[in-house]
Design a protein around this motif. Structure first.
Motif, PDB file in Angstrom:
ATOM      1  N   CYS A 317      -1.377  24.728  -8.369  1.00 40.78           N
ATOM      2  CA  CYS A 317      -0.423  25.187  -7.368  1.00 40.78           C
ATOM      3  C   CYS A 317       0.929  24.503  -7.592  1.00 40.78           C
ATOM      4  O   CYS A 317       1.003  23.282  -7.735  1.00 40.78           O
ATOM      5  CB  CYS A 317      -0.934  24.895  -5.959  1.00 40.78           C
ATOM      6  SG  CYS A 317      -2.458  25.778  -5.544  1.00 40.78           S
ATOM      7  N   LEU A 323       2.701  30.647  -3.749  1.00 40.32           N
ATOM      8  CA  LEU A 323       2.675  31.657  -2.698  1.00 40.32           C
ATOM      9  C   LEU A 323       3.883  31.466  -1.791  1.00 40.32           C
ATOM     10  O   LEU A 323       4.251  30.332  -1.452  1.00 40.32           O
ATOM     11  CB  LEU A 323       1.400  31.553  -1.856  1.00 40.32           C
ATOM     12  CG  LEU A 323       0.046  31.766  -2.543  1.00 40.32           C
ATOM     13  CD1 LEU A 323      -1.068  31.692  -1.507  1.00 40.32           C
ATOM     14  CD2 LEU A 323       0.007  33.098  -3.251  1.00 40.32           C
ATOM     15  N   ILE A 339      -3.595  25.688   0.599  1.00 41.07           N
ATOM     16  CA  ILE A 339      -4.240  26.695  -0.248  1.00 41.07           C
ATOM     17  C   ILE A 339      -5.645  26.230  -0.589  1.00 41.07           C
ATOM     18  O   ILE A 339      -5.855  25.067  -0.957  1.00 41.07           O
ATOM     19  CB  ILE A 339      -3.429  26.932  -1.532  1.00 41.07           C
ATOM     20  CG1 ILE A 339      -2.050  27.493  -1.180  1.00 41.07           C
ATOM     21  CG2 ILE A 339      -4.156  27.873  -2.478  1.00 41.07           C
ATOM     22  CD1 ILE A 339      -1.143  27.676  -2.375  1.00 41.07           C
ATOM     23  N   VAL A 362      -7.200  31.817  -2.000  1.00 45.39           N
ATOM     24  CA  VAL A 362      -6.821  32.435  -3.272  1.00 45.39           C
ATOM     25  C   VAL A 362      -8.069  32.548  -4.139  1.00 45.39           C
ATOM     26  O   VAL A 362      -8.812  31.580  -4.293  1.00 45.39           O
ATOM     27  CB  VAL A 362      -5.732  31.612  -3.995  1.00 45.39           C
ATOM     28  CG1 VAL A 362      -5.502  32.156  -5.406  1.00 45.39           C
ATOM     29  CG2 VAL A 362      -4.438  31.621  -3.203  1.00 45.39           C
ATOM     30  N   ILE A 369      -5.617  37.390  -2.468  1.00 43.66           N
ATOM     31  CA  ILE A 369      -5.097  36.437  -1.485  1.00 43.66           C
ATOM     32  C   ILE A 369      -5.575  36.877  -0.113  1.00 43.66           C
ATOM     33  O   ILE A 369      -5.525  38.070   0.222  1.00 43.66           O
ATOM     34  CB  ILE A 369      -3.558  36.399  -1.490  1.00 43.66           C
ATOM     35  CG1 ILE A 369      -3.020  36.180  -2.912  1.00 43.66           C
ATOM     36  CG2 ILE A 369      -3.027  35.330  -0.547  1.00 43.66           C
ATOM     37  CD1 ILE A 369      -1.540  36.473  -3.034  1.00 43.66           C
ATOM     38  N   VAL A 383       4.625  36.231  -4.773  1.00 51.99           N
ATOM     39  CA  VAL A 383       3.844  35.315  -5.604  1.00 51.99           C
ATOM     40  C   VAL A 383       4.586  35.014  -6.902  1.00 51.99           C
ATOM     41  O   VAL A 383       5.381  35.816  -7.399  1.00 51.99           O
ATOM     42  CB  VAL A 383       2.454  35.915  -5.938  1.00 51.99           C
ATOM     43  CG1 VAL A 383       1.649  36.126  -4.674  1.00 51.99           C
ATOM     44  CG2 VAL A 383       2.593  37.215  -6.709  1.00 51.99           C
ATOM     45  N   CYS A 385       3.011  33.957 -10.563  1.00 48.15           N
ATOM     46  CA  CYS A 385       1.737  33.803 -11.241  1.00 48.15           C
ATOM     47  C   CYS A 385       1.924  34.130 -12.717  1.00 48.15           C
ATOM     48  O   CYS A 385       3.038  34.440 -13.168  1.00 48.15           O
ATOM     49  CB  CYS A 385       0.659  34.691 -10.616  1.00 48.15           C
ATOM     50  SG  CYS A 385       1.057  36.462 -10.652  1.00 48.15           S
TER      51      CYS A 385
END
Length: 734
Positions: A317, A323, A339, A362, A369, A383, A385
Motif C-alpha cells: 500500500c 485507494l 486497508i 481489497v 474493492i 485507484v 495500481c
C-alpha cells in the motif's frame, strides 16, 4: 590549458606587444557585420552565462588585438587541442571516461563478447563492459547471475541454486536448518536458502522481505520446499540436482494505472479495472541497491497474493497500490492502516467477507474493492495500481512520442468536461488531449473540415477509457484525416459511413485498444463476441494502425488497411476478423507486419504479410472454402509468417507450415483480452514459430520485444559466469 592566448602574448618582449597594439589602432577591426551585431548584444547582457562571457571575450580580443596577437590566438588553439589529446590518453584507460572507439578494445582486454544487437537492453557496449568488470569480482555467485540476467534481458529475475533445495542427509557440523524433508505447514512463509533469515532463532516477523509462501509459490522461482534428487538434465525437465542452476525471469513488466476510477457494482462494491472486470494486481518492483543481495517478491512484477498483502500491507500500500475514496475532488487517500486483504469472491448475489465500518477491503487476486458501510451517497473511488504487460501495446500509461500541434490542444477535463464538448469547440480541425486516466462515458462523433485533421489523443503517461453508448461516426471533407492515439475504447464500434459528403482520406490509430467483443463481462468474457470494432463503409480510406489491439474489422473493398505490431482479434479463430462490410465478401487490401490475427480473413489482396501469425480455423459446416482467402493471388507477398494450411494466398516465402506440411501447434500464454500474456507465445511453442521471423525472432505482435534474442544473450553470458560443472536453465514466470 597551460598556454592560452593571453599567456603566450605576455611571453613576448614588451616592444613587440606595443608595436602590435599600435598596428591594431591603425587597422579596422577584423569583425564582420554579423559578429559586430553579436558582440553588441553580448555586451548589453546584464548577467551573461559562462559560455556567453567566453564568446564575448573572444570577439573583443578579435576586435582589439593586432595581427601578431591574432596569430598567437591560432597557436593557442592548436596547443589546447594537443593538451586535450594528451589528457584523453589518460581518460582512455578507464571505461567510464574513454572515447567511444576505445570501448571495444577495453572489452577485448577483459574477454567481453558482444551481444545480439536486436535486444534494446544490450545496445550500450560501454555499460556492458563496465558491468563486466564489476561482475568478474563476484563471478559465479547467485547475486551476480540475477543482476546479469536483468542487465542482459531487461527482465526481472531470480536465481535458484538447486543443490540447496535437494533433500540430503546433513553433516552435523554444517547444518542447513532451512532444508526440511517436509514443508512446515504452520508457517505461511519460508526463508530463502542462503539469506540472513535461514536460522530458526530469527523471529518470524523479522526481515520478511526475504520470505515467501512455500505452498502458494510451488514450482516458481521462490519455491523453497526441498525435493528429492532429479537426475534429468535441467533442459529436459529436471530441476533438483546438484549441478543445476535455474534462472526464473519475468518477461513482462508492471504497467501503471494512475488515478483511474474504479467501476462500481453497487454503492459498496468496486473493481480496479476501468472495464469492470476481475483483473489481478501485480507488484511494482523495487530496485535493488546492493549487488550482493538476492531478489525478493517485492523486486519482481509478480501477482500480489491475499496473504502477502495481509502480512506485508505497508510494503504494498502506497507503492504498488493506492485507494482514493471520497465525494469531492481531490479524493483523499485511504491510509494503509485502514486497508485489509480479503477474499472477495462471489457469494450468491453479493461478495463474501464485506468489511465492517472503518475498513476498506481489497482482493488483489480478483482486483476487487469493498467499502465499509455508512459512507455518504455519491462516494467515488479512484485507484493507483499496476498490471502485467509484455509490451507497450494498446492503450497504456507507457511513454509515447507526441507531436507538438500548431495550435494548443483543447484539454479534457481542464478546458472541457466531456470529449463531445471539446470536439464541438474544435470547429473541424485541431487536437483534443485527455490529460488523465479517467473513464468517460457518452457518445461523440468526429467531423473534419476539408483538407484538415483532427487528433484525439491521451496525454503522455495517461490511459483514458472511453465507454461509448452508441456508435461513433467518423466523417470528413476531401483530404481530411483523423488520428486516435493512446485511447481504450469500449462499448460500441467506430464507423466510417458511406454517406454523401464523406470523403475522409486517412484514419490513423496509434497505441489504441478497440476492445474485442466491444465490452467485457466481469469474468473477462466478451459481451458481444461477434461484434465489429471498426466498420469502414466508404471507399478510398487509408486505415493505418500501429501498436494497437483491435477487434474484428470490416473494410470496404475500395479502401485499404495496414497494421503494424497490432493484434487483430475476432475473439475466436472460427469468427471473421477481416472482410467486407457484409462479413462475407473480400475486404480491401490488407498489410500485416509483426501482427497476430485471430479469426478468418477474406481480402481482395495481401499487400504484405511479414513476421505475423494468422490463426484461423473453419468450424464444422463452415461455408468458407478456406480460413484465409486472398482473391488476387498473383499480387502481394507473405514471408516469415504462420499461415493456416488451407489458406488461399499468394506464394509464401519461408512460412509455417512448411512445404512438408508440418503444422506446429500455437501455444499462447493467454487467449483472452484482459489477461496478462494476451496472445504472447509460450516458450514451449515450436521453434519454427518462436524463432521463425526474418531475424530469427518470434512471429507475431511481440516480435519487437525480441524475447528469443534476449534469451540467447543471457545464455551467452551464462557461459562466462557459471562455475565449472554447473548447468543453467531459463524458466519464464507467467
Amino acid at each position: 590549458m597551460s598556454f592560452d592566448r593571453k599567456k603566450l602574448l605576455s611571453l613576448l618582449p614588451a616592444y613587440l606587444r606595443a608595436r602590435d597594439a599600435e598596428q591594431a589602432s591603425r587597422l579596422t577591426d577584423l569583425l564582420d557585420a554579423g559578429e559586430r551585431v553579436e558582440l553588441a548584444a553580448l555586451e548589453a547582457l546584464g548577467n551573461p552565462t559562462a559560455l556567453q562571457r567566453q564568446r564575448r571575450d573572444d570577439l573583443q580580443w578579435k576586435r582589439d588585438q593586432g595581427p601578431l596577437a591574432s596569430l598567437l590566438a591560432v597557436l593557442a588553439e592548436q596547443i589546447a587541442r594537443f593538451e586535450e589529446d594528451i589528457e584523453q590518453l589518460q581518460d582512455d584507460a578507464f571505461i567510464e571516461t574513454c572515447a567511444d572507439w576505445v570501448v571495444p578494445y577495453l572489452g577485448d582486454l577483459i574477454g567481453y563478447r558482444s551481444l545480439h544487437g536486436q535486444a534494446p537492453q544490450a545496445a550500450d557496449a560501454r555499460a556492458e563492459v563496465a558491468h563486466t568488470i564489476a561482475y568478474r569480482r563476484r563471478k559465479g555467485t547467485a547475486s551476480v547471475l540475477e543482476q546479469l540476467a536483468r542487465d542482459v534481458t531487461g527482465w526481472e529475475s531470480v536465481v535458484v541454486e538447486y543443490f540447496q533445495r535437494v533433500i540430503t542427509s546433513q553433516y552435523s557440523k554444517h547444518r542447513r536448518r532451512w532444508s526440511h524433508a517436509a514443508p512446515d505447514l504452520r508457517r505461511w512463509r519460508a526463508p530463502r536458502p542462503g539469506t540472513a533469515v535461514e536460522f530458526e532463532n530469527i523471529p518470524p516477523d523479522l526481515d520478511g522481505l526475504r520470505r515467501r509462501e512455500p505452498l502458494d509459490l510451488i514450482g516458481g522461482g521462490f519455491d523453497a520446499i526441498p525435493r528429492t534428487l532429479d537426475v534429468r538434465r535441467i533442459g529436459s525437465g529436471g530441476r533438483h540436482h546438484i549441478p543445476h542452476v535455474g534462472l526464473f525471469v519475468w518477461p513482462w513488466r508492471a504497467l501503471s494505472l494512475s488515478g483511474s476510477p474504479a467501476v462500481a457494482a453497487d454503492d459498496r462494491r468496486f473493481r480496479f479495472h476501468p472495464l469492470g472486470i476481475d483483473h489481478p494486481l501485480v507488484t511494482l518492483p523495487r530496485t535493488e541497491t546492493d549487488l550482493s543481495s538476492l531478489a525478493t517478491p517485492l523486486n519482481v512484477p509478480m501477482g500480489i497474493s491475499r496473504r502477502a498483502l495481509h502480512e506485508r500491507r505497508d510494503d504494498y500500500c502506497g507503492h504498488s497500490l493506492r485507494l482514493y475514496v471520497g465525494i469531492s475532488d481531490p479524493l483523499p487517500e485511504v491510509p494503509a492502516a485502514a486497508i485489509c486483504a480479503c477474499n472477495l469472491s462471489d457469494d450468491g448475489a453479493t461478495w463474501a467477507n464485506l468489511p465492517a465500518a472503518g475498513t476498506y477491503a481489497v482482493d488483489p487476486v480478483l482486483g476487487r474493492i469493498a467499502l465499509p458501510p455508512g459512507l455518504p451517497a455519491g462516494t467515488r473511488v479512484r485507484v493507483d495500481c499496476h498490471h502485467a504487460s509484455a509490451a507497450d501495446l494498446g492503450g497504456g500509461e507507457y511513454p509515447r512520442t507526441l507531436a507538438t500541434p500548431a495550435t494548443p490542444p483543447l484539454r479534457v477535463p481542464q478546458d472541457h468536461a466531456t470529449l463531445a464538448a471539446a470536439l464541438a469547440a474544435l470547429g473541424g480541425a485541431g487536437v483534443v488531449e485527455i490529460t488523465d486516466s479517467g473513464r468517460y462515458e457518452g457518445d461523440f462523433n468526429i467531423d473534419v473540415a476539408a483538407g484538415q485533421r483532427i487528433e484525439v489523443r491521451a496525454a503522455n503517461r495517461c490511459r483514458p477509457t472511453l465507454v461509448l453508448g452508441a456508435e461513433t461516426r467518423l466523417t470528413g471533407g476531401a483530404d481530411a484525416g483523423i488520428t486516435l492515439d493512446g485511447l481504450l475504447i469500449a462499448g460500441h464500434r467506430l464507423r466510417v459511413p458511406d454517406v454523401a459528403g464523406n470523403l475522409l482520406r486517412e484514419l490513423w490509430l496509434r497505441d489504441c485498444t478497440l476492445v474485442p467483443g466491444r465490452s467485457l463481462q466481469a469474468d473477462g468474457t466478451p459481451v458481444s463476441p461477434d461484434a465489429v470494432s471498426l466498420l469502414v463503409e466508404s471507399d478510398g480510406l487509408q486505415l493505418r494502425a500501429e501498436r494497437c489491439i483491435l477487434g474484428a474489422l470490416r473494410v470496404d473493398e475500395a479502401s485499404e488497411a495496414r497494421l503494424d505490431a497490432c493484434i487483430l482479434d475476432a475473439t475466436a479463430p472460427e469468427r471473421v476478423a477481416y472482410a467486407a462490410p457484409d462479413g462475407i465478401a473480400a475486404g480491401g487490401p490488407l498489410g500485416l507486419v509483426a501482427c497476430t490475427s485471430v479469426g478468418k480473413l477474406h481480402v481482395r489482396e495481401f499487400s504484405l504479410v511479414s513476421n505475423s501469425i494468422l490463426w484461423a480455423e473453419r468450424a464444422t459446416g463452415d461455408a468458407w472454402p478456406a480460413s484465409v482467402i486472398a482473391d488476387r493471388r498473383q499480387l502481394g507477398c507473405l514471408r516469415f509468417s504462420y499461415v493456416p494450411a488451407d489458406a488461399r494466398t499468394p506464394r509464401r516465402f519461408r512460412c509455417v507450415p512448411d512445404a512438408d506440411g508440418n503444422v506446429p501447434a500455437l501455444r499462447f500464454a493467454a487467449r483472452r483480452y484482459g489477461s496478462a500474456g494476451y496472445l504472447w507465445l509460450n516458450p514451449a511453442t515450436s521453434a519454427s514459430v518462436r524463432r521463425g521471423a526474418d531475424d530469427e525472432g518470434e512471429m507475431g505482435t511481440y516480435h519487437p520485444v525480441a524475447a528469443p534474442h534476449r534469451e540467447a544473450n543471457l545464455r551467452l553470458r551464462l557461459d562466462e559466469y557459471l562455475r565449472v560443472g554447473l548447468e543453467a536453465g531459463i524458466f519464464h514466470e507467467t
